[in-house]
Design an enzyme around this catalytic site. Structure first.
Site, PDB file in Angstrom:
ATOM      1  N   GLY A  54       0.847  -1.188   0.000  1.00 62.34           N
ATOM      2  CA  GLY A  54       0.000   0.000   0.000  1.00 62.34           C
ATOM      3  C   GLY A  54       0.876   1.229   0.000  1.00 62.34           C
ATOM      4  O   GLY A  54       2.061   1.158   0.314  1.00 62.34           O
ATOM      5  N   CYS A  81       5.400  -6.142   1.611  1.00 63.70           N
ATOM      6  CA  CYS A  81       5.791  -4.732   1.598  1.00 63.70           C
ATOM      7  C   CYS A  81       5.133  -3.976   2.753  1.00 63.70           C
ATOM      8  O   CYS A  81       5.443  -4.230   3.906  1.00 63.70           O
ATOM      9  CB  CYS A  81       5.474  -4.141   0.228  1.00 63.70           C
ATOM     10  SG  CYS A  81       6.244  -2.569  -0.038  1.00 63.70           S
ATOM     11  N   TYR A  82       4.177  -3.082   2.470  1.00 63.42           N
ATOM     12  CA  TYR A  82       3.475  -2.393   3.568  1.00 63.42           C
ATOM     13  C   TYR A  82       2.888  -3.417   4.547  1.00 63.42           C
ATOM     14  O   TYR A  82       2.884  -3.204   5.755  1.00 63.42           O
ATOM     15  CB  TYR A  82       2.366  -1.507   2.977  1.00 63.42           C
ATOM     16  CG  TYR A  82       1.512  -0.802   4.010  1.00 63.42           C
ATOM     17  CD1 TYR A  82       1.984   0.321   4.680  1.00 63.42           C
ATOM     18  CD2 TYR A  82       0.218  -1.251   4.297  1.00 63.42           C
ATOM     19  CE1 TYR A  82       1.190   0.973   5.618  1.00 63.42           C
ATOM     20  CE2 TYR A  82      -0.574  -0.601   5.228  1.00 63.42           C
ATOM     21  CZ  TYR A  82      -0.088   0.513   5.887  1.00 63.42           C
ATOM     22  OH  TYR A  82      -0.874   1.145   6.816  1.00 63.42           O
ATOM     23  N   HIS A 168       8.094  -7.689  -3.759  1.00 64.13           N
ATOM     24  CA  HIS A 168       6.779  -8.061  -4.306  1.00 64.13           C
ATOM     25  C   HIS A 168       6.865  -9.373  -5.089  1.00 64.13           C
ATOM     26  O   HIS A 168       7.235  -9.358  -6.256  1.00 64.13           O
ATOM     27  CB  HIS A 168       6.264  -6.957  -5.231  1.00 64.13           C
ATOM     28  CG  HIS A 168       5.837  -5.726  -4.502  1.00 64.13           C
ATOM     29  ND1 HIS A 168       4.567  -5.564  -4.009  1.00 64.13           N
ATOM     30  CD2 HIS A 168       6.524  -4.623  -4.143  1.00 64.13           C
ATOM     31  CE1 HIS A 168       4.479  -4.396  -3.391  1.00 64.13           C
ATOM     32  NE2 HIS A 168       5.656  -3.803  -3.452  1.00 64.13           N
ATOM     33  N   GLU A 170       4.523 -11.007  -6.261  1.00 64.03           N
ATOM     34  CA  GLU A 170       3.422 -11.124  -7.223  1.00 64.03           C
ATOM     35  C   GLU A 170       3.736 -10.517  -8.590  1.00 64.03           C
ATOM     36  O   GLU A 170       3.069 -10.822  -9.566  1.00 64.03           O
ATOM     37  CB  GLU A 170       2.147 -10.479  -6.650  1.00 64.03           C
ATOM     38  CG  GLU A 170       2.123  -8.955  -6.550  1.00 64.03           C
ATOM     39  CD  GLU A 170       2.802  -8.402  -5.289  1.00 64.03           C
ATOM     40  OE1 GLU A 170       3.616  -9.129  -4.691  1.00 64.03           O
ATOM     41  OE2 GLU A 170       2.525  -7.246  -4.935  1.00 64.03           O
ATOM     42  N   ASP A 226     -15.990  -6.743 -23.243  1.00 73.01           N
ATOM     43  CA  ASP A 226     -16.226  -6.522 -21.826  1.00 73.01           C
ATOM     44  C   ASP A 226     -17.715  -6.424 -21.475  1.00 73.01           C
ATOM     45  O   ASP A 226     -18.183  -7.087 -20.555  1.00 73.01           O
ATOM     46  CB  ASP A 226     -15.487  -5.266 -21.339  1.00 73.01           C
ATOM     47  CG  ASP A 226     -14.011  -5.314 -21.704  1.00 73.01           C
ATOM     48  OD1 ASP A 226     -13.539  -6.405 -22.040  1.00 73.01           O
ATOM     49  OD2 ASP A 226     -13.350  -4.266 -21.662  1.00 73.01           O
ATOM     50  N   LYS A 371      -7.866  -8.941 -18.937  1.00 73.97           N
ATOM     51  CA  LYS A 371      -8.522  -9.190 -20.231  1.00 73.97           C
ATOM     52  C   LYS A 371      -8.529 -10.672 -20.634  1.00 73.97           C
ATOM     53  O   LYS A 371      -9.546 -11.185 -21.078  1.00 73.97           O
ATOM     54  CB  LYS A 371      -7.803  -8.371 -21.311  1.00 73.97           C
ATOM     55  CG  LYS A 371      -8.548  -8.289 -22.610  1.00 73.97           C
ATOM     56  CD  LYS A 371      -9.576  -7.195 -22.543  1.00 73.97           C
ATOM     57  CE  LYS A 371     -10.291  -6.955 -23.827  1.00 73.97           C
ATOM     58  NZ  LYS A 371     -11.167  -5.778 -23.722  1.00 73.97           N
TER      59      LYS A 371
END
Ligand code: XMP
Length: 515
Positions: A54, A81-82, A168, A170, A226, A371
């Site tokens: 964050g 992280c945060y 991170h 991810e 979408d 997507k």
């Protein structure tokens, strides 16, 4: 909900990416607001928690904190992280502002055995992005890996199953980040890999039903990927409680409106109301040639027409929701307002801030998806390939593909030429291989000869490009024979066009569209 992983959101731009990685590992997860209590999560079936990153600093008074009771739930927690700093700070360690902001690649050295790094090499290139750093660990914690700038790049209290990492895992730039996350999910949380897109459909359908109850939903259907997938999903959940509004702005491609009516109305049994507003749009565009002015007129008229359609529906039924096919990449990062992550993420309203004006609540069932996931979802919902893998089409439609003033006669030429291009790209098995292939109408007359007669007609340009994200593009090397067929057919079959040219500009410096 069955046993699942909670991603507690502290406003990181990567929260959705964490959720995506968990889906890639075929594990069920759900993003929760950081305000969710431990009791609520326990009741929902949470068996492991990831505290997201964050933008805030744990040292700031107003920074977002989780319910302290999450650390008493007896389930594994991974702070990223945060999230790591929160864990250190809330459990009695010390966090300080760092002199140097660590941003970008770093080398992670794994100094101690940890279940997080089982089966992985001793050093990994990882991605960092943080300002604060841990100075002192809370009781029970040990440092298991370090980077050049941080002795506490990964920390753990293995007895309580608490893990924290400054980098991170991810993001794609972190080497073997997916393996680190998989170790947390499978070796530490012990969750099974049984999630699939079919589960996602089931889960969303249930959520939509709970949310909507017996109220009604309106969706602006454009026929693009979408809005089509959002419509199919919501329809599966609430059937005829969903009404779709399709605006015929007079700037559609050949037979587009009929195709939408046939597919969604007949095949999917969707309640589709067509607003035939061709006249209004074309009258407003009369004599306008400036591209920006055209876009504004088309956009504003769309808002007006859609608003009228909604007001009309609202007068006849209990419509309280506006559904949109907003995807994760549309959820634009914004600045933190008062350090409150709940205010952080701003919706990209496909229909320009309409929900507030219309006094409707928002329903965005694709918000967490990327997507490619939306395409898979669409296929599983039974949408045909032509919809799921459709090329992008600009909102202002053919209005920005007729150069100069938009006239019905020019639109007719463009539609017919464009349909031929589409047919031939399909026939040559190229339609799905390029990013976009379309025609542009040029208000330029040139001389030609047909039979024994001199002609003096307009020019049509072919724009066929390859791209991965539309940020850059190059003209596609379509075989000459295919180009010859396209050109011959357009000149022979379309009245009002006697010359076809090929656009060989790349982007940049050109753009994909001509206006
Ligand atoms: P450009 O022309 O800027 O286009 O290279 C990049 C991509 O965006 C599409 N495009 C639009 N899409 N509304 C849209 O929804 C618009 O006004 C618009 N203008 C361009 C274009 O087709 C290409 O894929």
């Amino acid at each position: 909900m069955p046993a699942h992983i909670a991603v507690l959101d502290f406003g990181s731009q990567y929260t959705q990416v964490i959720a995506r990685r968990i889906r890639e590992a075929k594990v069920l997860s759900r993003i929760y607001s950081y305000k969710t209590t431990a009791a609520e999560m326990r009741a929902a079936g949470v068996c492991g928690i990831i505290l997201s990153g964050g933008p805030s600093s744990v040292l700031a008074e107003a920074s977002p904190r989780p319910d302290a009771a999450v650390f008493e739930m007896g389930i594994p927690i991974l702070g990223i992280c945060y999230g790591e700093q929160l864990m250190a700070h809330m459990l009695g360690g010390q966090v300080a502002h760092s002199k140097e902001r660590e941003y970008g690649h770093g080398t992670l050295s794994i100094n101690q055995k940890s279940r997080l790094f089982e089966g992985l090499p001793d050093t990994l290139r990882v991605w960092n992005s943080h300002g604060d750093r841990i100075e002192q660990l809370p009781d029970g914690f040990a440092a298991v890996a370090s980077t050049e700038n941080s002795p506490y790049a990964t920390i753990e209290d293995a007895s309580r199953n608490f893990y924290g990492m400054q980098f991170h895992p991810e993001v794609a730039h972190s080497e073997m980040g997916m393996e680190v996350m998989a170790n947390f999910l499978f070796k530490i949380c012990g969750i099974s890999a049984d999630w699939s897109m079919a589960n996602y459909i089931e889960q969303s359908v249930q959520q939509i039903r709970e949310m909507v109850g017996d109220e009604h939903v309106i969706l602006g259907l454009s026929g693009g990927v979408d809005s089509s997938v959002a419509a199919a999903l919501i329809h599966k959940a609430i059937g005829r409680q969903l009404t779709c509004v399709f605006v015929d702005n007079g700037l559609l491609r050949l037979h587009e409106r009929e195709q939408v009516e046939k597919l969604y109305g007949d095949h999917f049994d969707l309640d589709v109301r067509v607003a035939d507003e061709r006249k209004r749009f074309l009258e407003r565009l009369d004599g306008i040639s400036d591209p920006e002015q055209k876009r504004k007129i088309i956009g504003n008229t769309f808002v007006e027409v859609f608003d009228e359609a909604v007001q009309d529906l609202k007068a006849h039924g209990n419509y309280t929701y506006l559904a949109q096919g907003t995807l994760y990449p549309d959820v634009i990062e914004s600045v933190a307002i008062d350090g409150n992550p709940a205010a952080l993420i701003k919706s990209h309203h496909n229909v320009g801030g309409l929900p507030e004006k219309m006094n409707l609540k928002l329903l965005e069932p694709l918000r967490e998806l990327f997507k490619d996931e939306v395409r898979e979802l669409g296929s599983q919902l039974g949408l045909p390939r032509e919809v799921v893998w459709r090329q992008p089409f600009p909102g202002p439609g053919l209005g920005v593909r007729v150069m100069g003033p938009v006239r019905e006669a020019s639109l007719t030429v463009l539609r017919e030429a464009d349909a031929i291009l589409h047919e031939e790209m399909m026939a040559a098995d190229l339609y799905y291989k390029v990013w976009q292939s379309f025609c542009v109408f040029l208000p330029v007359k040139t001389v030609g000869v047909m039979g024994d007669e001199r002609t003096y007609e307009n020019v049509v340009a072919l724009r066929i490009v390859e791209s991965v994200d539309a940020m850059t593009a190059d003209w596609a090397r379509v075989p000459y024979d295919v180009l010859r067929t396209i050109s011959n057919r357009i000149i022979n079959e379309v009245t009002g066009c006697n010359r076809v040219v090929l656009d060989i500009s790349s982007k940049p410096p050109g753009t994909i569209e001509w206006e």
